[in-house]
Design an enzyme around this catalytic site. Structure first.
Site, PDB file in Angstrom:
ATOM      1  N   ASP A  94       0.851  -1.188   0.000  1.00  0.00           N
ATOM      2  CA  ASP A  94       0.000   0.000   0.000  1.00  0.00           C
ATOM      3  C   ASP A  94       0.887   1.238   0.000  1.00  0.00           C
ATOM      4  O   ASP A  94       2.111   1.147   0.043  1.00  0.00           O
ATOM      5  CB  ASP A  94      -0.968  -0.019   1.184  1.00  0.00           C
ATOM      6  CG  ASP A  94      -0.257  -0.087   2.525  1.00  0.00           C
ATOM      7  OD1 ASP A  94       0.954   0.181   2.573  1.00  0.00           O
ATOM      8  OD2 ASP A  94      -0.919  -0.404   3.531  1.00  0.00           O
ATOM      9  N   ASP A 272      -7.977  -7.088   0.793  1.00  0.00           N
ATOM     10  CA  ASP A 272      -7.055  -7.330   1.894  1.00  0.00           C
ATOM     11  C   ASP A 272      -7.746  -6.892   3.171  1.00  0.00           C
ATOM     12  O   ASP A 272      -8.596  -5.999   3.154  1.00  0.00           O
ATOM     13  CB  ASP A 272      -5.758  -6.522   1.719  1.00  0.00           C
ATOM     14  CG  ASP A 272      -5.945  -5.074   2.154  1.00  0.00           C
ATOM     15  OD1 ASP A 272      -5.559  -4.743   3.299  1.00  0.00           O
ATOM     16  OD2 ASP A 272      -6.498  -4.271   1.386  1.00  0.00           O
TER      17      ASP A 272
END
Length: 381
Positions: A94, A272
């Site tokens: 990320d 996720d």
């Protein structure tokens, strides 16, 4: 020599639900895919090989945490994140933006980026779209994310629009940096992130503007921030139809098994969430018949495993009485076994959805899965 380019192949659709393949330099990711969260270059309480054996094709690493410790530069010197954490398969990182907003101290955000102090030692950092992509490049992740601003919901429309517009400008800067660093030539992908809070027209505008930029995939951000599930699903209903059909779609930070089922039904390909690993460390198991809280005394004398119809040893070999004992005694093995069970269940759920989409029976799978959850664990006795 350049690596094979990042690619996505849509194999089958069933309604809005899709199954496909993402190809990266480190393998194929079968979608819909759940990505276990390996925040600090480790999926907590699991060996890398175990994570793979559950059926995971990809794990997530966290830019914010890794930039603070051990630093991206150190990971790069040690051979990159795949080597560092002994995970030779696909890794997604990320951007670090969400953690800056939620964890860092004394944040100051402006057009250029965000300045903050580490939650670990108070050291000062400046994270810009360019620096975020640079860090992810040093880590060597296969799938990288643009830096965006994720705000809490609910927020005034003006604030949601300001953050969405800023995220669009940061998307362009992130893309430029990604290409400058040679990401496409390395076979890596960069995803843009749709923002817009819970405001439908802002979500649509964000998705439309991002679609004009040459990203390898597109994410839906800002929907795992405490809003009710119906708000999230309503935003997906109006957002996914505007997103490119030929690129993967990733719903960030989501979620429960029910969230995954509902979101796949609405055209999402990747997920996720820390939920299955965090729940495992707190005595909660996910199963075909819903959640099982191993802290409860009703499991004290129960010789049954969590699920004797699964291949996962954590689910099929150990008794509920033993798991209850481990949880109540605070033993580390409790977290290991329940995390293993939970990740196995999540991957089994994803595989079931993929197979149902391929067979054109997703609605049947959807209804049966919901019915099993509604039946509950007590009824399974």
């Amino acid at each position: 020599m350049s690596a094979k380019p990042f690619s996505f192949k849509l194999l089958k659709t069933d309604g809005m639900a899709r199954c496909g393949e993402i190809k990266t330099p480190h393998g194929i990711v079968n979608t819909p895919a759940f990505m276990p969260v390996g925040t600090q270059a480790t999926v907590k309480a699991m060996y890398p090989g175990q994570v793979r054996e559950t059926g995971a094709d990809v794990v997530l690493g966290n830019t914010y945490h890794l930039m603070l410790r051990p630093t991206a530069e150190r990971v790069a010197r040690l051979g990159g994140l795949h080597t560092f954490m002994n995970w030779p398969h696909t890794i997604l990182t990320d951007s670090g933006g969400f953690q800056v907003m939620s964890l860092a101290q004394l944040r100051k955000l402006d057009e250029d980026g965000v300045r903050f102090q580490s939650h670990i030692d108070g050291a000062k950092y400046h994270l810009t779209p360019e620096r975020s992509v640079e860090i992810q490049g040093l880590l060597g992740s296969d799938i990288q994310m643009q830096l965006d601003e994720c705000i809490k919901l609910p927020s005034p429309r003006e604030e949601v629009e300001r953050a969405m517009e800023l995220s669009l400008r940061w998307a362009e800067r992130s893309r430029t940096q990604f290409e400058t660093m040679g990401g496409p030539a390395k076979g890596q992908g960069l995803y843009g992130i749709v923002q817009g809070g819970d405001v439908p027209d802002l979500r649509v505008r964000s998705a439309e503007e991002l679609s004009k930029m040459p990203f390898e995939g597109y994410s839906v951000g800002g929907l795992a921030v405490g809003e009710p599930q119906d708000v999230m699903l309503r935003m997906l209903d109006i957002t996914t139809p505007v997103m490119p059909v030929d690129k993967p779609r990733y719903l960030m930070g989501v979620g429960t098994p029910d969230d995954l089922l509902e979101s796949v039904k609405r055209g999402i390909d990747q997920f996720d969430c820390v939920m299955p690993t965090r729940a495992g460390r707190h005595g909660l198991a996910y199963t075909r018949f819903g959640k099982v809280n191993l802290k409860n005394a009703r499991h004290m004398d129960d010789p049954r495993p969590l699920d004797d119809e699964t291949d996962c040893p954590a689910s099929s070999v150990y008794s509920r009485a033993y798991l209850h004992h481990l949880v109540r005694a605070g033993e580390g093995l409790a977290a290991m076994l329940l995390t293993w069970n939970n990740l196995s269940y999540y991957q089994t759920l994803m595989k079931g959805m993929r197979e149902a989409i391929e067979a054109g029976t997703f609605e049947d799978f959807y209804q049966k899965t919901k019915a099993d959850w509604a039946r509950g664990d007590i009824a399974a006795l």
